[in-house]
Design a protein around this motif. Structure first.
Motif, mmCIF file in Angstrom:
data_model
loop_
_atom_site.group_PDB
_atom_site.id
_atom_site.type_symbol
_atom_site.label_atom_id
_atom_site.label_comp_id
_atom_site.label_asym_id
_atom_site.label_seq_id
_atom_site.Cartn_x
_atom_site.Cartn_y
_atom_site.Cartn_z
ATOM 1 N N SER A 4 0.920 -1.117 0.054
ATOM 2 C CA SER A 4 -0.049 -0.038 -0.001
ATOM 3 C C SER A 4 0.922 1.388 0.013
ATOM 4 O O SER A 4 0.429 2.314 -0.643
ATOM 5 C CB SER A 4 -0.911 0.014 1.329
ATOM 6 O OG SER A 4 -1.775 -1.148 1.049
ATOM 7 N N ARG A 5 1.958 1.376 0.747
ATOM 8 C CA ARG A 5 2.719 2.430 0.804
ATOM 9 C C ARG A 5 3.459 2.648 -0.545
ATOM 10 O O ARG A 5 3.695 3.498 -0.914
ATOM 11 C CB ARG A 5 3.640 2.086 1.941
ATOM 12 C CG ARG A 5 4.689 3.574 2.319
ATOM 13 C CD ARG A 5 5.527 3.173 3.449
ATOM 14 N NE ARG A 5 6.173 1.753 3.638
ATOM 15 C CZ ARG A 5 5.770 0.901 4.653
ATOM 16 N NH1 ARG A 5 4.756 1.156 5.580
ATOM 17 N NH2 ARG A 5 6.398 -0.162 4.698
ATOM 18 N N ASP A 6 4.024 1.297 -1.110
ATOM 19 C CA ASP A 6 4.768 1.680 -2.246
ATOM 20 C C ASP A 6 3.847 2.291 -3.292
ATOM 21 O O ASP A 6 4.317 2.900 -4.301
ATOM 22 C CB ASP A 6 5.315 0.115 -2.783
ATOM 23 C CG ASP A 6 6.534 -0.132 -1.913
ATOM 24 O OD1 ASP A 6 6.932 0.781 -0.916
ATOM 25 O OD2 ASP A 6 6.990 -1.460 -1.941
ATOM 26 N N PHE A 7 2.529 1.692 -3.465
ATOM 27 C CA PHE A 7 2.016 2.028 -4.506
ATOM 28 C C PHE A 7 0.850 3.444 -4.325
ATOM 29 O O PHE A 7 0.091 4.031 -5.059
ATOM 30 C CB PHE A 7 0.653 0.963 -4.887
ATOM 31 C CG PHE A 7 1.312 -0.047 -5.848
ATOM 32 C CD1 PHE A 7 1.398 -0.058 -7.009
ATOM 33 C CD2 PHE A 7 1.899 -1.229 -5.091
ATOM 34 C CE1 PHE A 7 2.275 -1.015 -7.804
ATOM 35 C CE2 PHE A 7 2.204 -2.201 -5.993
ATOM 36 C CZ PHE A 7 2.460 -2.159 -7.252
ATOM 37 N N GLY A 8 1.060 3.867 -2.746
ATOM 38 C CA GLY A 8 0.318 5.093 -2.469
ATOM 39 C C GLY A 8 -1.105 4.801 -2.484
ATOM 40 O O GLY A 8 -2.126 5.780 -2.747
ATOM 41 N N TYR A 9 -1.532 3.549 -2.288
ATOM 42 C CA TYR A 9 -2.928 3.393 -2.300
ATOM 43 C C TYR A 9 -3.357 2.236 -1.333
ATOM 44 O O TYR A 9 -2.677 1.155 -1.219
ATOM 45 C CB TYR A 9 -3.539 2.709 -3.798
ATOM 46 C CG TYR A 9 -4.775 2.613 -3.750
ATOM 47 C CD1 TYR A 9 -5.951 3.798 -4.030
ATOM 48 C CD2 TYR A 9 -5.527 1.061 -3.689
ATOM 49 C CE1 TYR A 9 -7.323 3.133 -4.120
ATOM 50 C CE2 TYR A 9 -6.870 0.934 -3.834
ATOM 51 C CZ TYR A 9 -7.651 1.737 -3.982
ATOM 52 O OH TYR A 9 -8.974 1.608 -4.370
ATOM 53 N N TYR A 10 -4.411 2.456 -0.492
ATOM 54 C CA TYR A 10 -4.903 1.576 0.447
ATOM 55 C C TYR A 10 -6.047 1.056 0.124
ATOM 56 O O TYR A 10 -7.052 1.894 -0.199
ATOM 57 C CB TYR A 10 -5.056 2.180 2.057
ATOM 58 C CG TYR A 10 -3.807 2.502 2.546
ATOM 59 C CD1 TYR A 10 -2.900 1.692 3.370
ATOM 60 C CD2 TYR A 10 -2.861 3.653 2.378
ATOM 61 C CE1 TYR A 10 -1.772 1.693 3.919
ATOM 62 C CE2 TYR A 10 -1.550 3.980 2.748
ATOM 63 C CZ TYR A 10 -0.928 2.914 3.755
ATOM 64 O OH TYR A 10 0.226 3.028 4.343
ATOM 65 N N PHE A 11 -6.210 -0.154 -0.191
ATOM 66 C CA PHE A 11 -7.460 -0.832 -0.564
ATOM 67 C C PHE A 11 -8.572 -0.605 0.355
ATOM 68 O O PHE A 11 -8.294 -0.323 1.575
ATOM 69 C CB PHE A 11 -7.515 -2.270 -0.915
ATOM 70 C CG PHE A 11 -6.112 -2.500 -1.830
ATOM 71 C CD1 PHE A 11 -6.698 -2.471 -3.311
ATOM 72 C CD2 PHE A 11 -4.889 -2.823 -1.655
ATOM 73 C CE1 PHE A 11 -5.386 -2.631 -4.152
ATOM 74 C CE2 PHE A 11 -4.008 -2.813 -2.743
ATOM 75 C CZ PHE A 11 -4.324 -2.905 -3.973
ATOM 76 N N LYS A 12 -9.899 -0.450 0.063
ATOM 77 C CA LYS A 12 -11.033 -0.294 0.741
ATOM 78 C C LYS A 12 -11.399 -1.427 1.400
ATOM 79 O O LYS A 12 -11.244 -2.504 0.771
ATOM 80 C CB LYS A 12 -12.243 0.116 -0.161
ATOM 81 C CG LYS A 12 -12.183 1.585 -0.778
ATOM 82 C CD LYS A 12 -13.574 1.818 -1.649
ATOM 83 C CE LYS A 12 -13.144 3.283 -2.203
ATOM 84 N NZ LYS A 12 -14.544 3.419 -3.010
ATOM 85 N N GLN A 13 -11.900 -1.489 2.502
ATOM 86 C CA GLN A 13 -12.369 -2.745 3.207
ATOM 87 C C GLN A 13 -14.009 -2.894 2.975
ATOM 88 O O GLN A 13 -14.417 -1.845 2.716
ATOM 89 C CB GLN A 13 -11.989 -2.581 4.708
ATOM 90 C CG GLN A 13 -10.531 -2.239 5.001
ATOM 91 C CD GLN A 13 -9.749 -3.208 4.076
ATOM 92 O OE1 GLN A 13 -9.919 -4.529 4.218
ATOM 93 N NE2 GLN A 13 -8.598 -2.911 3.738
ATOM 94 N N PRO A 14 -14.234 -4.061 2.884
ATOM 95 C CA PRO A 14 -15.648 -4.215 2.676
ATOM 96 C C PRO A 14 -16.482 -3.574 3.748
ATOM 97 O O PRO A 14 -16.115 -3.510 4.980
ATOM 98 C CB PRO A 14 -15.860 -5.861 2.760
ATOM 99 C CG PRO A 14 -14.734 -6.324 3.357
ATOM 100 C CD PRO A 14 -13.365 -5.322 3.426
#
Length: 160
Positions: A150-160
């Motif tokens: 998440s840090r490397d891509f700069g994106y934290y996936f949404k949780q259900p």
């Protein structure tokens, strides 16, 4: 497709008093909405749209399949199996057969597995002789990898 064409022809060429709004195009539109919502991870909306689609066309195998996907995602395996089974009865194809076979295996193994669940992951493992501490270590490792990605891509996936 034939049913949809027949409904549309009936709608446009019959007397207004005998005309019924075509159901199949509405069902298709609702299913398309459900598929889009599923892709956007709007799972509750996707479920409602798929169910609404089935209200207008109970032979919509794709809506049953999507409901099965949603149930699988929520770890409701018996419910998912029933949805896939309905879809397979309407549209017997290889992909649905594979989903049914996979779920059948998972359902039969489920009682013998221990489950460790948190906000991001569900970890299932055989309890016999397993070290619960090892499962916790694996879960911790999964979180570390999640954080790094998440840090490397700069994106934290949404949780259900």
């Amino acid at each position: 497709m034939r049913r949809q064409k027949a409904e549309l022809l009936n709608f446009y060429f019959n007397e207004p008093a005998r005309t019924v709004l075509p159901q199949t195009p509405i069902a298709v539109d609702l299913f398309n909405q459900a598929a889009g919502q599923y892709q956007k991870r709007e799972y509750a909306l996707a479920r409602q749209s798929a169910q609404d689609s089935l209200h207008y066309d109970e032979k919509n195998s794709y809506a049953y399949e999507l409901l099965g996907d949603l149930d699988t995602r929520e770890n409701k395996l018996p419910e998912a199996y029933e949805q896939y089974k309905k879809a397979f009865q309407l549209r017997p194809d290889k992909e649905l057969r594979q989903k049914l076979e996979k779920l059948s295996t998972e359902i039969s193994l489920e009682p013998s597995l221990a489950t460790l669940r948190d906000s991001l992951f569900i970890l299932k493992y055989q309890e016999d002789g397993a070290d619960p501490e090892q499962a916790l270590k694996i879960l911790k490792l999964l979180h570390e990898v999640y954080q790094t990605i998440s840090r490397d891509f700069g994106y934290y996936f949404k949780q259900p």
